[in-house]
Structure formats: C-alpha cells, structure tokens
Motif scaffolding. Sequence first.
Motif, short mmCIF file in Angstrom:
data_model
loop_
_atom_site.label_atom_id
_atom_site.label_comp_id
_atom_site.label_asym_id
_atom_site.label_seq_id
_atom_site.Cartn_x
_atom_site.Cartn_y
_atom_site.Cartn_z
N TYR A 314 0.84 -1.20 0.00
CA TYR A 314 0.00 0.00 0.00
C TYR A 314 0.87 1.25 0.00
O TYR A 314 1.95 1.28 0.64
CB TYR A 314 -0.86 0.07 1.27
CG TYR A 314 -1.86 -1.04 1.42
CD1 TYR A 314 -3.22 -0.83 1.13
CD2 TYR A 314 -1.48 -2.30 1.90
CE1 TYR A 314 -4.16 -1.84 1.31
CE2 TYR A 314 -2.40 -3.32 2.07
CZ TYR A 314 -3.74 -3.09 1.77
OH TYR A 314 -4.67 -4.10 1.94
N ILE A 315 0.42 2.28 -0.68
CA ILE A 315 0.96 3.62 -0.47
C ILE A 315 -0.16 4.49 0.07
O ILE A 315 -1.25 4.56 -0.52
CB ILE A 315 1.54 4.24 -1.76
CG1 ILE A 315 2.85 3.54 -2.14
CG2 ILE A 315 1.81 5.73 -1.57
CD1 ILE A 315 3.60 4.17 -3.30
N VAL A 316 0.09 5.10 1.19
CA VAL A 316 -0.87 5.99 1.83
C VAL A 316 -0.42 7.42 1.52
O VAL A 316 0.69 7.83 1.90
CB VAL A 316 -0.91 5.75 3.35
CG1 VAL A 316 -1.99 6.61 4.00
CG2 VAL A 316 -1.14 4.27 3.66
N LEU A 317 -1.24 8.19 0.82
CA LEU A 317 -0.80 9.49 0.29
C LEU A 317 -1.97 10.47 0.20
O LEU A 317 -3.14 10.06 0.28
CB LEU A 317 -0.17 9.30 -1.09
CG LEU A 317 -1.07 9.03 -2.30
CD1 LEU A 317 -0.23 9.11 -3.58
CD2 LEU A 317 -1.81 7.73 -2.23
N PRO A 318 -1.69 11.76 0.05
CA PRO A 318 -2.79 12.73 -0.10
C PRO A 318 -3.71 12.35 -1.26
O PRO A 318 -3.24 11.93 -2.32
CB PRO A 318 -2.04 14.04 -0.38
CG PRO A 318 -0.72 13.87 0.30
CD PRO A 318 -0.37 12.43 0.12
N GLU A 319 -4.98 12.50 -1.06
CA GLU A 319 -5.96 11.99 -2.02
C GLU A 319 -5.84 12.62 -3.41
O GLU A 319 -6.20 12.00 -4.41
CB GLU A 319 -7.38 12.20 -1.47
CG GLU A 319 -7.72 13.63 -1.15
CD GLU A 319 -9.04 13.78 -0.40
OE1 GLU A 319 -9.52 14.92 -0.32
OE2 GLU A 319 -9.59 12.77 0.11
N TYR A 337 -5.80 10.25 1.62
CA TYR A 337 -6.27 10.91 2.85
C TYR A 337 -6.33 12.42 2.65
O TYR A 337 -5.66 13.00 1.78
CB TYR A 337 -5.37 10.56 4.04
CG TYR A 337 -3.94 11.08 3.95
CD1 TYR A 337 -3.61 12.36 4.36
CD2 TYR A 337 -2.92 10.26 3.47
CE1 TYR A 337 -2.31 12.82 4.29
CE2 TYR A 337 -1.61 10.70 3.39
CZ TYR A 337 -1.31 11.99 3.81
OH TYR A 337 -0.02 12.45 3.72
N ASN A 338 -7.16 13.02 3.46
CA ASN A 338 -7.25 14.47 3.53
C ASN A 338 -6.67 14.88 4.88
O ASN A 338 -7.11 14.40 5.93
CB ASN A 338 -8.73 14.91 3.44
CG ASN A 338 -8.88 16.42 3.38
OD1 ASN A 338 -8.17 17.15 4.06
ND2 ASN A 338 -9.82 16.88 2.57
N ILE A 339 -5.69 15.74 4.84
CA ILE A 339 -4.96 16.09 6.07
C ILE A 339 -5.88 16.71 7.13
O ILE A 339 -5.60 16.66 8.33
CB ILE A 339 -3.80 17.06 5.73
CG1 ILE A 339 -2.82 17.14 6.91
CG2 ILE A 339 -4.30 18.43 5.34
CD1 ILE A 339 -1.55 17.86 6.60
#
Length: 560
Positions: A314-319, A337-339
């Motif tokens: 997985y890469i978890v990054l700004p949407e 994600y949204n900060i």
Amino acid sequence: MFTLHSFEEIKENERSVIERLNYQSLILMENAANSCCNFILNLLDGNIADVKPLWMQEAIKTKLEKAIESFLTNKSIAFLIGSSNNGADGIAIARKIALRLKNKVEVNILLLNDAKTDERKYQEHLLRNLKLENVNFFKFEEKVEDRFIKVFESPFIIDCITGIGLKAPLSESFTEKLTTIESNIKNDAFIISVDLPSGLCLKSEKILSSDVTLMLGELKQEFFLSELRKYSKTYVKLDIDLPFENQINLPQKQAINFYLLEMNDAFKILCKREFFTNKGNFGKTYVFANSLGTLGAAILAALTAFKTGIGYIYIVLPEEYELELKARYPNIITIGYNIKRLEDLYKTLLDSFKGKNENISALIGSGFGLKDDLFFEILEFLFKNRIKTVIDGDGLNIIANNFEKFQSINRLSNSSFIFTPHIAEFSRIYDSFLKNHDLPRSSNEKCNIEKCISIVENTPDCSILLKDYISAFVCKEDVYINEGCFDGYAKAGTGDFIAGLLSGFLANLTIKQSGALTLIMQDQLAFLIKSKKISSYSIKSEDLIELLDEVFSRLEYRNN
C-alpha cells in the motif's frame, strides 16, 4: 555467520588456551606462519579464490597481476617487522618462504625496532643463525638510505608491524615511521597485512593500508568497523589450529555480540513458499507519503517491498495524488487521505489492518516531506496499534529536530521500530538523542556502532540499520555487519530501496531476521552487479529492484 571477537577477547582466549592446555605460543606461531606462507605462495601463482569480499576480487586481481609481472624481474619480497609478536610472525613467515623458494627469491627484512618479546627475539635469532644466502636484514633509520631502499622496491610487501598488539594510539615517533614507509612504498606494490593493517585502531593518526589482510584464527571485530575497513580492500581468514574457548573471563566482557553475515544465513531465515498458500498469508506493508516533490522515493520503496514476497503493498498518500498513482502502478494499492480529516484515514487503515498485526509493517519518512505535526500524528497512530515501523529519510530529520516529542510518543506504546539513517542523518539523530537524555558523549566518538548501541540501549523497542559502505544492524542483543565495500549504493534512491527492502521483510519476519536479511541482500546484489560487469557509475535503484529477481531465484534454488 561468523562471530567477530574484540582484540581483548582474542588475546584473553590465546592466554587461556596456552595456560590450560600448555599450548606453546611458538607452536601457534609456526601454525600461523605455515598458513600465511601457503597463502602467499598461492598468491604468487595468481590464486585469490579465498579472498573476500568476492566482488572485490577483480580489482585485487588486476593489481596482483601487475605485481606478479614486476616480480619476474625483481624477485624479492619485503617484510616490515615490528618489535612484538606480530613481528615474530613476520620473521617466521619470511623464514618459511626463504626455505621453500631457496635461491628463487630474495627476502628483505626491515626491522623497525629492537625486539621486545621473547618470541620476536627467538625468531630473529633462529633466522640469522640459518645464514640463508637469500635473506637480508636491515634496520630502520629515520633517513631512508640507499642500502635499504631495495626493501621498498619489492613488488610484494608484507606488513607485520603491530597486528592486534596495539594497546594505545601510536606514538608520534612511530607514526612518523609509518608515514616514511608509506611515502616510500611504490604505488604498484602489493601489500599484505598479517592479522591486521599496522596501526589499525580507532584512535590512530596513521594506519598502513593494504590490499589484503591475512586474519589469523578469528575474525577481528575492529577490522569490520566502517571507520577502519577502508584500510584493507580484502581479507582472508586463515586457520592456525587455535581453539576458541566458549567461556573466557574478561573483566568487562561486551554484552552485545557482533556477527559477520554470509549468504548461507539467508537460507536459515527465508521460509519456503508452499503452493497451497495465498496472498493473505504473506503480510502487508504500508508506505506513507505526503510530498509530491519526493513521492518517487515512496514509490521506489513500495516497489522494492513488493519484491520481497509480501502479499499486499500500500501507499498511503494525499488523495489528490491518488488517481495518477493507481493508473501507473496497478500492483500498488492506494489509500488517499485528507490532512484535515485524518480520523477517516485511521478508520480506513484499521479496516485494512484486519488480521494479525505481526504480519503488518509500515515505512514512514521516505519522500514524506518535513511536515512535523503530520508525521508525529501518523507515527503515534502506528505505534498505538503496535505496527512494526521503519523510519527513514525525512522522518529521521523530523525526529532529530524534536527527539523529545518522539520519546514521549515512544514511551506510551510498545511498538518495535527501526531507524534507517545514512551517516549524516545518524549524526543528527545521535546529537539530538544525547541532548534529550542528558548523556555524555561516547568514550569512542569515532565509532558509529558504539553510538548506535547507546541509542538502542536507552530507547525502548528501538533497532538501527546504519547505511554505510559497510552496513550494520544494531538491536538489543546483537550487532550484524555485512561485507559491504560496494560503491554502487552511494546514490540518491538507494536508501529508499534499502528501507523498502527492510520494511517488506518486516511484514513476515522478526526485527532481527529482517535486519540481517536486508544486509545479506545488499551483499548479494553487490556480487551480482560485479559478476555481470554492470558499472557502479550507472547503477540505479530501478536496476537494483530488477536484480532482486535473480537474487531471490538463487536463494530459492539453494533453499530447495
């Protein structure tokens, strides 16, 4: 895997064996001389099969061939002899070579000092009394005179000055002697150190470099420290028939064990993949990213981790970056994600974590950017959920700027983590660690492994993989070191590759196994690159990722 022993352990073991078994030191000296003589004679025939690391053999062979060519017209071997038992070893080796080759070679012996030990006196007395025509003795003078300049003209020079007998830094006068010797040795001379390069000590101002070191009996821990390893390109371990006692009584025996890793250790770590398993059995790795400008680092790490055999990456990054990444890298699962709504991210992650947390790993810092608050918030979430975490790159710099905050998060959790700094990053982490703990600096400021041990011992659940030209993995009980000496890793992106490799292994293995296997893989890639004659100038992270296929194929074949 070889145990690396400190100078003190080796000296105490030798004393113990001699005392308990009445094992005469002169017998050990003859054993050592025989082994060294055999190796040197094989070397004169161009045989370097036993020299390590394997990927350095080509460079050594090139220099050896030039020395052998010079030897055809200047059939001489020079010995640099110290005043103690390393000098005695050297004279014993010189005697055996002179007797075996007789009039085929001239043996020139340069005595740097008068003898200080009985063994050194005995060996010199014995050789002088043999009155061999092909042996010449010279005494070192401050001014290099014509009468012994021939010593430095020899194509092969054997360094037997200090060995492991160095108890303190060299005196100023002795440092000047080594400087004089070094400046007079020809550039193309092939230099062989017996036991250790002379002057080898972290506090020494002068160390005599060599092409190969003949390590007698046990591997010496200090030789493999990255601060000192550069003084000898290669080494060979020679048997001298000296047993190593399991129990040696040292006043201050080191609590942590040091090991040199080899390829065979990988077979004990890697498990065979059975045909009836599925991707759910092979764990998950999550790589956390934030900065668009350095997103490539997170991608490199993720692609590397996926090659380790994990089931999901997985890469978890700004949407806002998610859509493009999905299209380009279908094997990577993205979580946007949204900060401003991190609670939504945490809910998504918890749903994704379903299963055993011991089969989940995370990497944060590679290409993350210097968003301190965001970094610490995500790190706290990972630690609270006991996710094994690798902290790299930007994450290390954030922690170095606020070690106190990191410690407060770490104390509230029971989650294992691994720092993966290069030398500059580690220096910043160490300085911040000292300030936060109000601790004195290490008694040996030149040894980075000692500093790593200090951090690991005073930071709960911490391990460190120190990225250098010789890498080290430091955990609570052990220090693992690889062969290293490969310049192809000194490039942008290779640190992300190594962090990805480690985090991928961490999903399925223990902390200790993951660190050890990462170091082994670095060595195996170095060997593969050199054997394929790929230039270290042009190698890049993407090439390393591709070469993992072949390394794993070799390991899998041997494992079956």
